[in-house]
Motif scaffolding. Structure first.
Motif, PDB file in Angstrom:
ATOM      1  N   LEU A 174       0.577  -1.381  -0.088  1.00  0.00           N
ATOM      2  CA  LEU A 174      -0.001   0.197   0.050  1.00  0.00           C
ATOM      3  C   LEU A 174       0.745   1.244   0.128  1.00  0.00           C
ATOM      4  O   LEU A 174       1.904   1.235   0.360  1.00  0.00           O
ATOM      5  CB  LEU A 174      -0.887  -0.201   1.184  1.00  0.00           C
ATOM      6  CG  LEU A 174      -1.817  -1.346   1.432  1.00  0.00           C
ATOM      7  CD1 LEU A 174      -2.714  -0.930   2.645  1.00  0.00           C
ATOM      8  CD2 LEU A 174      -2.684  -1.548   0.026  1.00  0.00           C
ATOM      9  N   ASP A 175       0.185   2.411  -0.359  1.00  0.00           N
ATOM     10  CA  ASP A 175       1.016   3.742  -0.589  1.00  0.00           C
ATOM     11  C   ASP A 175       1.360   4.309   1.039  1.00  0.00           C
ATOM     12  O   ASP A 175       0.372   3.743   2.082  1.00  0.00           O
ATOM     13  CB  ASP A 175      -0.245   4.744  -1.245  1.00  0.00           C
ATOM     14  CG  ASP A 175       0.484   6.151  -1.198  1.00  0.00           C
ATOM     15  OD1 ASP A 175       1.151   6.142  -2.156  1.00  0.00           O
ATOM     16  OD2 ASP A 175       0.467   6.660  -0.280  1.00  0.00           O
ATOM     17  N   PRO A 176       2.416   4.737   1.328  1.00  0.00           N
ATOM     18  CA  PRO A 176       2.777   5.279   2.537  1.00  0.00           C
ATOM     19  C   PRO A 176       1.936   5.816   3.458  1.00  0.00           C
ATOM     20  O   PRO A 176       1.995   6.186   4.470  1.00  0.00           O
ATOM     21  CB  PRO A 176       4.065   5.865   2.417  1.00  0.00           C
ATOM     22  CG  PRO A 176       4.493   5.335   0.936  1.00  0.00           C
ATOM     23  CD  PRO A 176       3.333   5.240   0.084  1.00  0.00           C
ATOM     24  N   ALA A 177       0.630   6.441   2.620  1.00  0.00           N
ATOM     25  CA  ALA A 177      -0.038   7.545   3.687  1.00  0.00           C
ATOM     26  C   ALA A 177      -0.987   6.598   4.485  1.00  0.00           C
ATOM     27  O   ALA A 177      -1.392   7.170   5.458  1.00  0.00           O
ATOM     28  CB  ALA A 177      -1.089   8.096   2.364  1.00  0.00           C
ATOM     29  N   ILE A 178      -1.095   5.208   4.308  1.00  0.00           N
ATOM     30  CA  ILE A 178      -1.849   4.553   5.196  1.00  0.00           C
ATOM     31  C   ILE A 178      -0.953   4.203   6.463  1.00  0.00           C
ATOM     32  O   ILE A 178      -1.532   3.807   7.338  1.00  0.00           O
ATOM     33  CB  ILE A 178      -2.147   3.291   4.708  1.00  0.00           C
ATOM     34  CG1 ILE A 178      -3.228   2.722   5.342  1.00  0.00           C
ATOM     35  CG2 ILE A 178      -1.136   2.372   4.452  1.00  0.00           C
ATOM     36  CD1 ILE A 178      -4.663   3.339   5.350  1.00  0.00           C
ATOM     37  N   ASP A 179       0.521   4.207   6.239  1.00  0.00           N
ATOM     38  CA  ASP A 179       1.138   3.788   7.499  1.00  0.00           C
ATOM     39  C   ASP A 179       0.881   4.562   8.934  1.00  0.00           C
ATOM     40  O   ASP A 179       0.628   3.705   9.936  1.00  0.00           O
ATOM     41  CB  ASP A 179       2.624   3.980   7.089  1.00  0.00           C
ATOM     42  CG  ASP A 179       3.146   3.219   5.881  1.00  0.00           C
ATOM     43  OD1 ASP A 179       2.772   2.268   5.339  1.00  0.00           O
ATOM     44  OD2 ASP A 179       4.405   3.668   5.286  1.00  0.00           O
ATOM     45  N   ALA A 180       0.726   5.934   8.711  1.00  0.00           N
ATOM     46  CA  ALA A 180       0.575   6.655   9.755  1.00  0.00           C
ATOM     47  C   ALA A 180      -0.781   6.223  10.463  1.00  0.00           C
ATOM     48  O   ALA A 180      -1.233   6.226  11.761  1.00  0.00           O
ATOM     49  CB  ALA A 180       0.868   8.094   9.809  1.00  0.00           C
ATOM     50  N   LEU A 181      -1.702   5.679   9.859  1.00  0.00           N
ATOM     51  CA  LEU A 181      -3.132   5.464  10.216  1.00  0.00           C
ATOM     52  C   LEU A 181      -3.225   4.137  10.584  1.00  0.00           C
ATOM     53  O   LEU A 181      -4.453   3.714  11.335  1.00  0.00           O
ATOM     54  CB  LEU A 181      -4.197   5.967   9.040  1.00  0.00           C
ATOM     55  CG  LEU A 181      -4.083   7.243   8.400  1.00  0.00           C
ATOM     56  CD1 LEU A 181      -5.136   7.407   7.052  1.00  0.00           C
ATOM     57  CD2 LEU A 181      -4.565   8.174   9.431  1.00  0.00           C
ATOM     58  N   TRP A 182      -2.268   3.166  10.668  1.00  0.00           N
ATOM     59  CA  TRP A 182      -2.398   2.122  11.147  1.00  0.00           C
ATOM     60  C   TRP A 182      -2.977   1.823  12.562  1.00  0.00           C
ATOM     61  O   TRP A 182      -3.759   1.025  12.849  1.00  0.00           O
ATOM     62  CB  TRP A 182      -0.962   1.148  11.096  1.00  0.00           C
ATOM     63  CG  TRP A 182      -1.366  -0.284  10.583  1.00  0.00           C
ATOM     64  CD1 TRP A 182      -0.882  -1.573  11.406  1.00  0.00           C
ATOM     65  CD2 TRP A 182      -1.630  -0.690   9.199  1.00  0.00           C
ATOM     66  NE1 TRP A 182      -1.286  -2.414  10.655  1.00  0.00           N
ATOM     67  CE2 TRP A 182      -1.571  -2.148   9.480  1.00  0.00           C
ATOM     68  CE3 TRP A 182      -1.925  -0.227   7.957  1.00  0.00           C
ATOM     69  CZ2 TRP A 182      -1.613  -2.876   8.058  1.00  0.00           C
ATOM     70  CZ3 TRP A 182      -2.094  -0.921   7.151  1.00  0.00           C
ATOM     71  CH2 TRP A 182      -2.015  -2.543   6.867  1.00  0.00           C
ATOM     72  N   PRO A 183      -2.423   2.537  13.479  1.00  0.00           N
ATOM     73  CA  PRO A 183      -2.903   2.405  15.074  1.00  0.00           C
ATOM     74  C   PRO A 183      -4.271   2.561  15.038  1.00  0.00           C
ATOM     75  O   PRO A 183      -5.103   2.007  16.044  1.00  0.00           O
ATOM     76  CB  PRO A 183      -2.203   3.413  15.836  1.00  0.00           C
ATOM     77  CG  PRO A 183      -0.729   3.622  14.812  1.00  0.00           C
ATOM     78  CD  PRO A 183      -1.362   3.572  13.362  1.00  0.00           C
ATOM     79  N   GLU A 184      -4.992   3.504  14.149  1.00  0.00           N
ATOM     80  CA  GLU A 184      -6.625   3.820  14.228  1.00  0.00           C
ATOM     81  C   GLU A 184      -7.187   3.325  12.797  1.00  0.00           C
ATOM     82  O   GLU A 184      -8.004   3.845  12.308  1.00  0.00           O
ATOM     83  CB  GLU A 184      -6.676   5.192  14.356  1.00  0.00           C
ATOM     84  CG  GLU A 184      -6.457   5.764  15.561  1.00  0.00           C
ATOM     85  CD  GLU A 184      -4.971   6.124  15.674  1.00  0.00           C
ATOM     86  OE1 GLU A 184      -4.360   6.545  14.707  1.00  0.00           O
ATOM     87  OE2 GLU A 184      -4.198   6.086  16.866  1.00  0.00           O
ATOM     88  N   LEU A 185      -6.635   1.847  12.298  1.00  0.00           N
ATOM     89  CA  LEU A 185      -7.201   1.466  11.246  1.00  0.00           C
ATOM     90  C   LEU A 185      -8.623   1.204  11.223  1.00  0.00           C
ATOM     91  O   LEU A 185      -9.083   0.472  12.471  1.00  0.00           O
ATOM     92  CB  LEU A 185      -6.248   0.297  10.966  1.00  0.00           C
ATOM     93  CG  LEU A 185      -6.307  -0.295   9.366  1.00  0.00           C
ATOM     94  CD1 LEU A 185      -5.959   0.734   8.304  1.00  0.00           C
ATOM     95  CD2 LEU A 185      -5.566  -1.442   9.164  1.00  0.00           C
ATOM     96  N   THR A 186      -9.410   1.399  10.063  1.00  0.00           N
ATOM     97  CA  THR A 186     -10.539   1.169   9.854  1.00  0.00           C
ATOM     98  C   THR A 186     -10.823   0.314   8.681  1.00  0.00           C
ATOM     99  O   THR A 186     -10.000   0.460   7.712  1.00  0.00           O
ATOM    100  CB  THR A 186     -11.655   2.323   9.908  1.00  0.00           C
ATOM    101  OG1 THR A 186     -11.317   3.176   8.897  1.00  0.00           O
ATOM    102  CG2 THR A 186     -11.413   3.061  11.384  1.00  0.00           C
ATOM    103  N   TYR A 187     -12.212  -0.221   8.579  1.00  0.00           N
ATOM    104  CA  TYR A 187     -12.360  -0.790   7.218  1.00  0.00           C
ATOM    105  C   TYR A 187     -12.498   0.025   6.128  1.00  0.00           C
ATOM    106  O   TYR A 187     -11.831  -0.225   4.995  1.00  0.00           O
ATOM    107  CB  TYR A 187     -13.736  -1.743   7.282  1.00  0.00           C
ATOM    108  CG  TYR A 187     -14.358  -2.153   6.077  1.00  0.00           C
ATOM    109  CD1 TYR A 187     -13.743  -3.388   5.450  1.00  0.00           C
ATOM    110  CD2 TYR A 187     -15.144  -1.310   5.271  1.00  0.00           C
ATOM    111  CE1 TYR A 187     -14.085  -3.593   4.224  1.00  0.00           C
ATOM    112  CE2 TYR A 187     -15.440  -1.817   3.882  1.00  0.00           C
ATOM    113  CZ  TYR A 187     -15.027  -2.970   3.517  1.00  0.00           C
ATOM    114  OH  TYR A 187     -15.457  -3.480   2.254  1.00  0.00           O
ATOM    115  N   GLU A 188     -12.885   1.265   6.207  1.00  0.00           N
ATOM    116  CA  GLU A 188     -12.892   2.359   5.266  1.00  0.00           C
ATOM    117  C   GLU A 188     -11.521   2.699   4.886  1.00  0.00           C
ATOM    118  O   GLU A 188     -11.519   2.897   3.551  1.00  0.00           O
ATOM    119  CB  GLU A 188     -14.022   3.541   5.915  1.00  0.00           C
ATOM    120  CG  GLU A 188     -14.034   4.599   4.663  1.00  0.00           C
ATOM    121  CD  GLU A 188     -14.844   5.621   5.349  1.00  0.00           C
ATOM    122  OE1 GLU A 188     -15.038   6.673   4.732  1.00  0.00           O
ATOM    123  OE2 GLU A 188     -15.386   5.591   6.237  1.00  0.00           O
TER     124      GLU A 188
END
Length: 701
Positions: A174-188
């Motif tokens: 996946l694109d690195p933009a998702i990396d920082a959101l991993w602790p609050e990851l959601t299905y959306e």
């Protein structure tokens, strides 16, 4: 004899048939497990397979460790098919990485939230919902300037119970933009994440099975993309499967099965050539001593080190010590001239023959100028008087005292300070000496200070203020509280995880107009009182924001189902600068909203059911749930989430007084933290160190 044998045979057959029946029932229960998945119970109770824990390596190993060396699971008699990757080149180092427990798991459209630190990696379609596997690796063990030569990712199959004969599965980087959101990851968030590359091969049901190992390799172009993630230190993957056309779900092993059971974690193996060490040596100059006393002390220290430890490594033969030689200003008076002469003599004694010295002429910072071309016009005659800096040590203080005496004898005394002048002195706790030499130095320093200043006059002292004071009983002695600072300050880490609340227990039967703030651990231990309520106020303000501070929950009058305009819960999105209403009660109002630190859910207070009760609701307005139900006219108010989002603290007057209560986020396991006959109210569970961002003006109007 024959009857006895016949009886034993019949008993053995009964035991055999009973065991087979238990196995069949267990197998049916195992097969029908997914039927338990429902909106009321979003976390599937998945089977756990006992597998050995693979060897983990977060540091580079001197010898290559191919994936074939991983241990095989022992839960099945059939050995898994372990794939083998190509051996790294001779000049490369192998890194074998596994994800942390909180970075591997799955999400689904069933409940929208992430499920990490679980045994399973689901991917596919089941009971009308899409499931994605989620894996993130920490790349910080690999030098960011290393050159990747190969990469492969390995997964071990765990469960094929819900697998059909058709369908395909893919692993996406996946694109690195998702990396920082991993602790609050959601299905959306995972569903909408941008895919950089899809790794080969695309899997079919024939490639999948329990204890089967799937190997995804990187081609040169994909390796170049992975190379860019080294600088960022993280890389995230999504496992995709079928998204429709009936149940078709496969489960890989996350490797995390609890303390007593092991599994095969996903493995990312990287081969990298490390950067060559630079072929030069940087030699820095020893800083110039501030004065001749410091130089002498350094010389004695070097002698002591040479006698006890050994000499330093000699500098290169062509080393040059850079020394800046500046023009010597004309002494202002005889005392200065005498001091400079003594200083030059001491330098000559310490350094009789300077060798290899570069010199440089200092450039003046400014030049005095006159307002005209008249050479007789005097330079402005003002003098800037500054505060005398505190001496760095007692030797400097003694030198300043001798200098002042010399000046007084040759020029005259300084202008006296006002009669009411006070010298501010900050007294801080004395740290314990690290060794006997430090203790001896501190004793000599204290003696010298006593000789120089036997009777301090007009000195204010102040001691460092602790963040909180532990209490032996339940009540603290009140004191005048300081006004909070205008700028919010970060909350000290020592307060993280504690519950802070207001109380009138220090003010008798009537609450104080400015009550003290108490803190307590969630288990009721370590009761203390804050020395400054600034951290409490900062935590209260921060509680209505989401963890990343993108969203803020607030109260605003709104048109609801009744003819009246009543307060309702709204949220504001700082990314899109938009607000949206969340609660739509017809009979009651809603207030006191606080945002969950782990999901897009808000806890709040509403009297829609008659009394003021604690509720929770999702950001999109769905899932409204009343957590407390009081039979009488009791109040339950001011909720606050725990740092992990699993519990909520609030205050209630159900005992006749306001007291602090804690419950699970579903309303269960209720208990009280208040043990006195006084009032305790407005709790906040401290979980963030950063202050709240600036609110939007006129947001609540």
């Amino acid at each position: 004899m024959d009857q006895s044998r016949r009886a034993r045979a019949v008993g053995g057959q009964a035991l055999l048939w009973g065991g087979l029946t238990a196995l069949v029932i267990g197998g049916l229960a195992y097969t029908l497990w997914p039927e338990a998945v429902s909106p009321a119970s979003p976390s599937p109770s998945t089977p756990v397979v006992t597998l050995p824990t693979p060897t983990q390596t977060s540091e580079p190993t001197p010898k290559p460790l191919p994936l074939a060396d991983l241990p095989t699971p022992a839960a099945s008699s059939a050995a898994p098919d372990i794939a083998v990757v190509s051996t790294p080149s001779a000049d490369s180092v192998t890194f074998t990485l596994t994800p942390a427990a909180e970075s591997v798991g799955w999400v689904s459209s069933l409940d929208g939230r992430s499920h990490f630190n679980v045994p399973n990696l689901h991917a596919g379609f089941f009971k009308g919902h899409i499931y994605y596997g989620a894996i993130q690796f920490d790349l910080s063990a690999v030098p960011s300037d290393a050159t990747l030569t190969y990469a492969a990712l390995q997964l071990a199959g765990l469960d094929e119970q819900n697998l059909r004969a058709s369908g395909s599965w893919q692993l996406n980087l996946l694109d690195p933009a998702i990396d920082a959101l991993w602790p609050e990851l959601t299905y959306e968030r995972l569903h909408e994440a941008t895919v950089e590359i899809t790794l080969s091969p695309t899997l079919t049901p024939a490639d999948l099975g329990r204890n089967k190992v799937n190997l995804f390799s990187f081609d040169p172009e994909q390796l170049a993309i992975l190379q860019q993630h080294l600088v960022r230190g993280q890389v995230s993957f999504r496992l995709d499967g079928p998204t429709s056309a009936g149940d078709n779900l496969f489960t890989w092993d996350s490797g995390y099965h609890g303390e007593d059971e092991g599994g095969l974690k996903p493995v990312l193996q990287l081969g990298a050539v490390l950067p060559a060490a630079p072929g030069y040596v940087v030699v820095t100059s020893t800083p110039t001593p501030e004065n001749i006393i410091t130089a002498a002390a350094q010389a004695l220290s070097a002698t002591q080190i040479a006698q006890t430890t050994g000499t330093y490594t000699p500098v290169p033969a062509n080393w040059v010590t850079p020394v800046i030689v500046t023009p010597q200003p004309t002494p202002a008076n005889a005392a200065t001239a005498a001091y400079q002469a003594a200083l030059a003599t001491a330098e000559a004694i310490l350094n009789p023959t300077p060798v290899s010295i570069w010199t440089a002429t200092a450039t003046p910072i400014f030049t005095n100028t006159r307002q005209s071309n008249n050479p007789n016009e005097p330079v402005p005659g003002y003098v800037v008087v500054t505060s005398t800096p505190t001496p760095e040590n007692i030797i400097t203080a003694a030198a300043q005292a001798l200098s002042a005496t010399q000046i007084a004898q040759t020029i005259g005394t300084y202008t006296p300070v006002p009669a009411n002048w006070v010298t501010p002195v900050i007294v801080t706790p004395q740290p314990t000496p690290a060794n006997s030499a430090t203790a001896a130095y501190q004793a000599a320093l204290a003696t010298a200070e006593a000789i120089l200043s036997p009777t301090p006059v007009s000195v204010w002292t102040a001691t460092a203020t602790p963040i909180f004071i532990l209490l032996e009983d339940e009540i603290a002695t009140p004191w005048a509280t300081a006004s909070p600072t205008a700028t919010p300050q970060p909350i000290p880490t020592v307060l993280m995880g504690k519950i802070a609340f207001l109380s009138n227990r220090s003010g008798g039967d009537k609450p104080l107009s400015d009550p003290l703030v108490y803190v307590i651990d969630p288990d009721g231990s370590n009761l203390a009182v804050l020395t400054d309520r600034t951290s409490y106020d900062t935590a209260i303000a921060r509680d209505s924001y989401s963890a990343d501070q993108r969203f803020r929950a607030f109260v605003k009058d709104a048109d609801v189902w009744s003819p009246q305009i009543k307060p309702a819960i709204f949220f504001y999105d700082y990314l899109y600068n938009a607000e949206e209403q969340i609660t739509l009660f017809g009979a009651g109002i809603a207030y006191d909203p606080v945002w969950s630190p782990t999901r897009e859910q808000i806890a709040f207070v509403s009297n829609d059911s008659g009394n003021d009760e604690i509720w929770v609701i999702n950001r999109d307005g769905s899932g409204a749930l009343q957590l407390t139900r009081d039979r009488y006219s009791w109040w339950d108010k001011h909720p606050s989430w725990s740092p992990d989002g699993s519990r909520i603290v609030f205050w209630s007057n159900r005992t006749g007084r306001r007291q602090i209560w804690v419950m699970n986020s579903d309303g269960s396991n209720l208990y009280s933290l208040s043990r006195t006959g006084y009032d305790d109210w407005d709790p906040v569970w401290i979980k963030y160190s950063d202050p709240a961002r600036d609110p939007v003006p006129n947001l609540t109007k």
